[in-house]
Design an enzyme around this catalytic site. Sequence first.
Site, PDB file in Angstrom:
ATOM      1  N   LYS A  75       9.146 -17.014 -10.591  1.00  0.00           N
ATOM      2  CA  LYS A  75       8.393 -15.908 -11.173  1.00  0.00           C
ATOM      3  C   LYS A  75       7.202 -16.436 -11.980  1.00  0.00           C
ATOM      4  CE  LYS A  75       8.817 -11.982 -14.216  1.00  0.00           C
ATOM      5  NZ  LYS A  75       9.554 -11.401 -15.327  1.00  0.00           N
ATOM      6  N   LYS A  89     -13.384  -0.040  15.950  1.00  0.00           N
ATOM      7  CA  LYS A  89     -12.084  -0.705  16.122  1.00  0.00           C
ATOM      8  C   LYS A  89     -11.575  -0.550  17.558  1.00  0.00           C
ATOM      9  CE  LYS A  89     -10.765  -0.429  11.277  1.00  0.00           C
ATOM     10  NZ  LYS A  89     -10.002   0.187  10.210  1.00  0.00           N
ATOM     11  N   ASP A 144      -4.098  -6.519   5.071  1.00  0.00           N
ATOM     12  CA  ASP A 144      -5.085  -7.368   5.742  1.00  0.00           C
ATOM     13  C   ASP A 144      -5.059  -8.801   5.214  1.00  0.00           C
ATOM     14  OD1 ASP A 144      -6.167  -5.505   7.554  1.00  0.00           O
ATOM     15  OD2 ASP A 144      -7.198  -4.514   5.890  1.00  0.00           O
ATOM     16  N   PRO A 186      -2.770 -12.119  10.321  1.00  0.00           N
ATOM     17  CA  PRO A 186      -3.061 -11.930  11.751  1.00  0.00           C
ATOM     18  C   PRO A 186      -3.201 -10.435  12.041  1.00  0.00           C
ATOM     19  CG  PRO A 186      -0.744 -12.455  11.404  1.00  0.00           C
ATOM     20  CD  PRO A 186      -1.425 -12.621  10.077  1.00  0.00           C
ATOM     21  N   ASP A 187      -4.037 -10.081  13.002  1.00  0.00           N
ATOM     22  CA  ASP A 187      -4.153  -8.682  13.407  1.00  0.00           C
ATOM     23  C   ASP A 187      -3.160  -8.437  14.542  1.00  0.00           C
ATOM     24  OD1 ASP A 187      -4.990  -6.221  14.706  1.00  0.00           O
ATOM     25  OD2 ASP A 187      -6.692  -6.312  13.325  1.00  0.00           O
ATOM     26  N   ILE A 188      -2.116  -7.694  14.235  1.00  0.00           N
ATOM     27  CA  ILE A 188      -1.012  -7.504  15.190  1.00  0.00           C
ATOM     28  C   ILE A 188      -1.482  -6.712  16.405  1.00  0.00           C
ATOM     29  CG2 ILE A 188       1.306  -6.506  15.463  1.00  0.00           C
ATOM     30  CD1 ILE A 188       1.481  -6.915  12.289  1.00  0.00           C
ATOM     31  N   LYS A 190     -11.074  -4.166  19.150  1.00  0.00           N
ATOM     32  CA  LYS A 190      -9.692  -4.592  19.412  1.00  0.00           C
ATOM     33  C   LYS A 190      -9.279  -4.357  20.863  1.00  0.00           C
ATOM     34  CE  LYS A 190      -8.308  -3.854  14.580  1.00  0.00           C
ATOM     35  NZ  LYS A 190      -7.205  -3.805  13.623  1.00  0.00           N
ATOM     36  N   ASN A 195       0.846  -1.197   0.000  1.00  0.00           N
ATOM     37  CA  ASN A 195       0.000   0.000   0.000  1.00  0.00           C
ATOM     38  C   ASN A 195       0.882   1.248   0.000  1.00  0.00           C
ATOM     39  OD1 ASN A 195       0.590   0.752   2.863  1.00  0.00           O
ATOM     40  ND2 ASN A 195      -0.316  -1.273   3.191  1.00  0.00           N
TER      41      ASN A 195
HETATM   42  O1  PMT Z   1       3.048   5.967   6.616  1.00  0.00           O
HETATM   43  P1  PMT Z   1       2.466   7.311   6.167  1.00  0.00           P
HETATM   44  O2  PMT Z   1       2.632   7.528   4.686  1.00  0.00           O
HETATM   45  O3  PMT Z   1       3.002   8.450   7.001  1.00  0.00           O
HETATM   46  O4  PMT Z   1       0.897   7.258   6.403  1.00  0.00           O
HETATM   47  C1  PMT Z   1       0.378   7.188   7.713  1.00  0.00           C
HETATM   48  C2  PMT Z   1      -0.830   6.238   7.812  1.00  0.00           C
HETATM   49  C3  PMT Z   1      -1.987   6.800   6.993  1.00  0.00           C
HETATM   50  C4  PMT Z   1      -0.445   4.854   7.294  1.00  0.00           C
HETATM   51  C5  PMT Z   1      -1.163   6.145   9.343  1.00  0.00           C
HETATM   52  O5  PMT Z   1      -1.474   7.404   9.837  1.00  0.00           O
HETATM   53  C6  PMT Z   1      -2.342   5.209   9.589  1.00  0.00           C
HETATM   54  O6  PMT Z   1      -3.489   5.577   9.519  1.00  0.00           O
HETATM   55  N1  PMT Z   1      -2.025   3.918   9.927  1.00  0.00           N
HETATM   56  C7  PMT Z   1      -2.989   2.835  10.077  1.00  0.00           C
HETATM   57  C8  PMT Z   1      -3.251   2.208   8.746  1.00  0.00           C
HETATM   58  C9  PMT Z   1      -4.192   1.012   8.840  1.00  0.00           C
HETATM   59  O7  PMT Z   1      -3.807  -0.057   8.446  1.00  0.00           O
HETATM   60  O8  PMT Z   1      -5.345   1.252   9.398  1.00  0.00           O
HETATM   61  P2  PMT Z   1      -6.491   0.114   9.600  1.00  0.00           P
HETATM   62  O9  PMT Z   1      -7.698   0.882   9.946  1.00  0.00           O
HETATM   63  O10 PMT Z   1      -6.541  -0.801   8.420  1.00  0.00           O
HETATM   64  O11 PMT Z   1      -5.986  -0.732  10.834  1.00  0.00           O
HETATM   65  C10 PMT Z   1      -6.405  -0.449  12.171  1.00  0.00           C
HETATM   66  C11 PMT Z   1      -5.280  -0.691  13.139  1.00  0.00           C
HETATM   67  O12 PMT Z   1      -4.963  -2.086  13.209  1.00  0.00           O
HETATM   68  C12 PMT Z   1      -3.982   0.018  12.784  1.00  0.00           C
HETATM   69  O13 PMT Z   1      -3.422   0.467  13.995  1.00  0.00           O
HETATM   70  C13 PMT Z   1      -3.130  -1.068  12.157  1.00  0.00           C
HETATM   71  O14 PMT Z   1      -1.723  -0.851  12.381  1.00  0.00           O
HETATM   72  C14 PMT Z   1      -3.610  -2.309  12.903  1.00  0.00           C
HETATM   73  N2  PMT Z   1      -3.551  -3.560  12.130  1.00  0.00           N
HETATM   74  C15 PMT Z   1      -4.316  -3.707  11.017  1.00  0.00           C
HETATM   75  C16 PMT Z   1      -4.302  -4.915  10.340  1.00  0.00           C
HETATM   76  C17 PMT Z   1      -3.476  -5.964  10.806  1.00  0.00           C
HETATM   77  N3  PMT Z   1      -3.423  -7.125  10.187  1.00  0.00           N
HETATM   78  N4  PMT Z   1      -2.730  -5.767  11.908  1.00  0.00           N
HETATM   79  C18 PMT Z   1      -2.751  -4.594  12.570  1.00  0.00           C
HETATM   80  O15 PMT Z   1      -2.032  -4.429  13.572  1.00  0.00           O
END
Ligand code: PMT
Length: 397
Positions: free
Chosen positions: A288, A336, A278, A304-306, A340, A209
Amino acid sequence: MSLSNKKILLGIGGGIAAYKSADLVRRLKERGAEVRVVMSQGAKEFITPLTLQALSGHPVASDLLDPAAEAAMGHIELARWADLMIIAPATANLIARFNAGMADELITTCVLATSAPIALCPAMNQQMYINAATQANLSNLRQRGIHLWGPASGSQACGEIGPGRMLEPLEIAKQAEAFFAPQLLAGQKIMITAGPTREAIDPVRYISNHSSGKMGYALAQAAQAMGADVTLVSGPTQLATPSGVTRINVESADDMLSAVMADIAKQTIFIGCAAVADYRVADIATQKVKKSSSTMTLALVRNPDILASVAALDNKPFCVGFAAETQDVEHYAKGKLTAKRLDMIAANDVSVAGLGFNADSNALQVIWPTGQQALPATDKLTLAQQLLTLIATHKHA
Ligand code: PMT
């Protein structure tokens, strides 16, 4: 004012960016700092000492063997006087001389003689910056505890494009503010995830991403400046590790989970800023993948959701998540926070142009179980300080 009573010795090197140092003096002074300037001999070819004297309100020294300047405030006194020494611009030549420990003119002598922290703001042609000699010098200086602020990347005075632009004066002033930030996180051990993850399709392709890591790295830098012991678990980025921060590099979500879990027991605060993929590819091809048909279907499995895994631990640290959303931002973020079991979540509307992913600025709506606060759009370092101040307040509440 954030730099009140702070004494900053500004060393100006001989590069074209020296003209910006006049504005830097102004930016530091308007934040309350007392600024004295020393210039290299080369710097005087780009900007006059008189300009810097008028702006700083103090005589400007450049000659190590000037009896009048030494009688006023000698180089050892200047070096002792400073709370912080900033070198801006720090040219490739100056950086090499600092690394060699030379004391061949006033500016290098002050760097050797000061016990104050030193921050270098590199500025040079991009090829000179990426040259192995410059990189080795910077790496040595970093290991000696010297802070590196920048450089930025972009178009250069020489017409080339790449890393080596001096940070803008306002950004350097903000770095100085962060440097002197109140020690609200002293004694805390903070782990921060940052950047994207990469989920391999085959040996040469991956799903990822637009996260640049800037928000997470700003949090790491600000947390370190506020007194925390910081571990940054980072997906692939182009960013330099903030001084004093321990960085663990990872690629995939699985790698990130393993790195986080290996060290989480010691942490008092966890911030999930990474944009973790995700889903990952169910079967990663070992060779390849060939273009055998006009369409291709990839089977994906949930990662996994860390953050949720950390928040589910019996002895969980104070857990802060981010929620990157493009619609119903607050609603999804609150979902969330609850689902979480988080202590706080930073709702990030990533649909606004110029904010969020891969931008230098951001805005957040910070939500905790009993309240919320808007943090309006600003640069990511300032925003990081504001979020960490909220975290420090709520952790101790
Ligand atoms: O890196 P930059 O270019 O500076 O951009 C910053 C940002 C936009 C990436 C940052 O500010 C931000 O919003 N980060 C969270 C991005 C995200 O994945 O959001 P989410 O809503 O999908 O996830 C929710 C939370 O769960 C997040 O804290 C994420 O780190 C965590 N997560 C999500 C999925 C997963 N499998 N494991 C996780 O730990």
